[in-house]
Enzyme design. Structure first.
Site, PDB file in Angstrom:
ATOM      1  N   ASN A 197      11.749  -8.496   7.148  1.00 30.65           N
ATOM      2  CA  ASN A 197      11.606  -7.840   8.165  1.00 30.65           C
ATOM      3  C   ASN A 197      11.315  -8.760   9.662  1.00 30.65           C
ATOM      4  O   ASN A 197      10.165  -9.311   9.279  1.00 30.65           O
ATOM      5  CB  ASN A 197      11.052  -6.562   8.474  1.00 30.65           C
ATOM      6  CG  ASN A 197      11.673  -5.247   7.326  1.00 30.65           C
ATOM      7  OD1 ASN A 197      12.861  -5.455   6.938  1.00 30.65           O
ATOM      8  ND2 ASN A 197      10.699  -4.487   6.577  1.00 30.65           N
ATOM      9  N   HIS A 233       6.148 -12.154   5.925  1.00 32.08           N
ATOM     10  CA  HIS A 233       6.000 -11.450   4.656  1.00 32.08           C
ATOM     11  C   HIS A 233       7.206 -11.477   3.718  1.00 32.08           C
ATOM     12  O   HIS A 233       8.257 -10.793   4.758  1.00 32.08           O
ATOM     13  CB  HIS A 233       4.812 -10.331   4.507  1.00 32.08           C
ATOM     14  CG  HIS A 233       5.452  -9.076   5.263  1.00 32.08           C
ATOM     15  ND1 HIS A 233       4.976  -9.074   6.915  1.00 32.08           N
ATOM     16  CD2 HIS A 233       6.126  -8.058   5.187  1.00 32.08           C
ATOM     17  CE1 HIS A 233       5.457  -8.230   7.329  1.00 32.08           C
ATOM     18  NE2 HIS A 233       6.061  -7.490   6.609  1.00 32.08           N
ATOM     19  N   LEU A 234       7.177 -11.531   2.613  1.00 25.76           N
ATOM     20  CA  LEU A 234       8.317 -11.297   1.789  1.00 25.76           C
ATOM     21  C   LEU A 234       8.290 -10.025   1.115  1.00 25.76           C
ATOM     22  O   LEU A 234       7.191  -9.846   0.500  1.00 25.76           O
ATOM     23  CB  LEU A 234       8.789 -12.360   1.083  1.00 25.76           C
ATOM     24  CG  LEU A 234      10.101 -12.781   0.646  1.00 25.76           C
ATOM     25  CD1 LEU A 234      11.054 -12.981   1.973  1.00 25.76           C
ATOM     26  CD2 LEU A 234      10.240 -14.253  -0.121  1.00 25.76           C
ATOM     27  N   GLY A 281      12.357  -3.884  11.987  1.00 28.38           N
ATOM     28  CA  GLY A 281      11.384  -3.161  11.205  1.00 28.38           C
ATOM     29  C   GLY A 281       9.988  -3.800  10.943  1.00 28.38           C
ATOM     30  O   GLY A 281       9.316  -3.267   9.931  1.00 28.38           O
ATOM     31  N   GLN A 282       9.807  -5.046  11.514  1.00 27.99           N
ATOM     32  CA  GLN A 282       8.502  -5.595  11.381  1.00 27.99           C
ATOM     33  C   GLN A 282       7.395  -4.722  11.808  1.00 27.99           C
ATOM     34  O   GLN A 282       7.412  -4.629  13.033  1.00 27.99           O
ATOM     35  CB  GLN A 282       8.445  -6.843  11.712  1.00 27.99           C
ATOM     36  CG  GLN A 282       7.207  -7.715  11.236  1.00 27.99           C
ATOM     37  CD  GLN A 282       7.294  -9.213  11.729  1.00 27.99           C
ATOM     38  OE1 GLN A 282       8.197  -9.627  12.471  1.00 27.99           O
ATOM     39  NE2 GLN A 282       6.090 -10.115  11.263  1.00 27.99           N
ATOM     40  N   ILE A 295       0.757  -1.353  -0.066  1.00 28.95           N
ATOM     41  CA  ILE A 295      -0.148   0.003  -0.215  1.00 28.95           C
ATOM     42  C   ILE A 295       0.891   1.415   0.006  1.00 28.95           C
ATOM     43  O   ILE A 295       0.379   2.219  -0.284  1.00 28.95           O
ATOM     44  CB  ILE A 295      -0.774  -0.101   1.345  1.00 28.95           C
ATOM     45  CG1 ILE A 295      -2.196   0.780   0.957  1.00 28.95           C
ATOM     46  CG2 ILE A 295      -0.195   0.350   2.513  1.00 28.95           C
ATOM     47  CD1 ILE A 295      -3.230   0.512   2.157  1.00 28.95           C
TER      48      ILE A 295
HETATM   49  P1  5GP Z   1       6.874  -4.717   7.394  1.00 27.20           P
HETATM   50  O1  5GP Z   1       7.138  -3.335   7.977  1.00 27.20           O
HETATM   51  O2  5GP Z   1       6.136  -5.416   8.739  1.00 27.20           O
HETATM   52  O3  5GP Z   1       8.095  -5.307   7.011  1.00 27.20           O
HETATM   53  O4  5GP Z   1       6.062  -4.539   6.215  1.00 27.20           O
HETATM   54  C1  5GP Z   1       4.627  -4.249   6.255  1.00 27.20           C
HETATM   55  C2  5GP Z   1       4.059  -3.578   5.119  1.00 27.20           C
HETATM   56  O5  5GP Z   1       2.864  -3.805   4.838  1.00 27.20           O
HETATM   57  C3  5GP Z   1       4.587  -2.229   4.839  1.00 27.20           C
HETATM   58  O6  5GP Z   1       5.462  -1.951   3.573  1.00 27.20           O
HETATM   59  C4  5GP Z   1       3.244  -1.590   4.606  1.00 27.20           C
HETATM   60  O7  5GP Z   1       3.196  -0.447   3.803  1.00 27.20           O
HETATM   61  C5  5GP Z   1       2.503  -2.703   4.032  1.00 27.20           C
HETATM   62  N1  5GP Z   1       1.097  -2.827   4.473  1.00 27.20           N
HETATM   63  C6  5GP Z   1       0.448  -2.376   5.632  1.00 27.20           C
HETATM   64  N2  5GP Z   1      -0.955  -2.458   5.668  1.00 27.20           N
HETATM   65  C7  5GP Z   1      -1.253  -2.885   4.613  1.00 27.20           C
HETATM   66  C8  5GP Z   1      -2.552  -2.973   3.901  1.00 27.20           C
HETATM   67  O8  5GP Z   1      -3.546  -2.683   4.439  1.00 27.20           O
HETATM   68  N3  5GP Z   1      -2.513  -3.407   2.551  1.00 27.20           N
HETATM   69  C9  5GP Z   1      -1.384  -3.422   1.864  1.00 27.20           C
HETATM   70  N4  5GP Z   1      -1.533  -3.738   0.521  1.00 27.20           N
HETATM   71  N5  5GP Z   1      -0.087  -3.142   2.334  1.00 27.20           N
HETATM   72  C10 5GP Z   1      -0.154  -3.051   3.701  1.00 27.20           C
END
Ligand code: 5GP
Ligand code: ZN
Length: 114
Positions: free
Chosen positions: A87, A100-101, A93-94, A32
């Site tokens: 992450n 997720h990758l 940074g998670q 997103i």
């Molecule tokens: P993290 O920070 O956990 O490695 O990555 C989480 C990712 O999920 C972030 O890059 C963030 O932009 C994305 N994200 C969070 N909420 C949503 C959502 O509701 N839809 C989509 N498509 N991406 C999301």
């Protein structure tokens, strides 16, 4: 499925647009808040909070996640390279606690990451 997990809801098709790719084990969808021209997230449909909670029985699934990322990168035309990131935990940074990758591409990546 974890009822309060946003990525479980995306895998189940309850929120979000059409996935980039989906099969019985994996869903891929656009981030997103993209950090590169191509920024796709790949998740196992099974809820696993982070790499720290993955078990031996998840090994094939995680391998499938990596190979599917490579296939999507090919489909996206990322022949000159891309980055895969998982992450893990607060210092990693998670922010979403469903494995997720990140598949990032379409620009030259810097190293080391911040
Ligand atoms: P993290 O920070 O956990 O490695 O990555 C989480 C990712 O999920 C972030 O890059 C963030 O932009 C994305 N994200 C969070 N909420 C949503 C959502 O509701 N839809 C989509 N498509 N991406 C999301
Ligand atoms: Zn989940």
């Amino acid at each position: 499925m974890s009822s309060d997990c946003i990525f479980c809801k995306i895998a189940a098709g309850k929120i979000g647009g059409p996935p980039v790719y989906q099969d019985e084990a994996i869903t891929a969808f656009k981030d997103i808040n993209p950090q590169a021209p191509v920024h796709i997230l790949l998740i196992p449909n099974k809820h696993i909070s982070s790499m720290n909670e993955a078990t031996a029985e998840d090994e094939a699934l995680l391998g499938q996640l990596m190979r599917t990322a490579a296939q999507i990168a090919r489909n996206e035309g990322l022949g000159s390279g891309y980055r895969l990131v998982a992450n893990t935990g607060p210092d990693g940074g998670q922010s979403v606690f469903h494995i997720h990758l990140h598949l990032l591409g379409g620009r030259r990546m810097a190293w080391p990451p911040g």
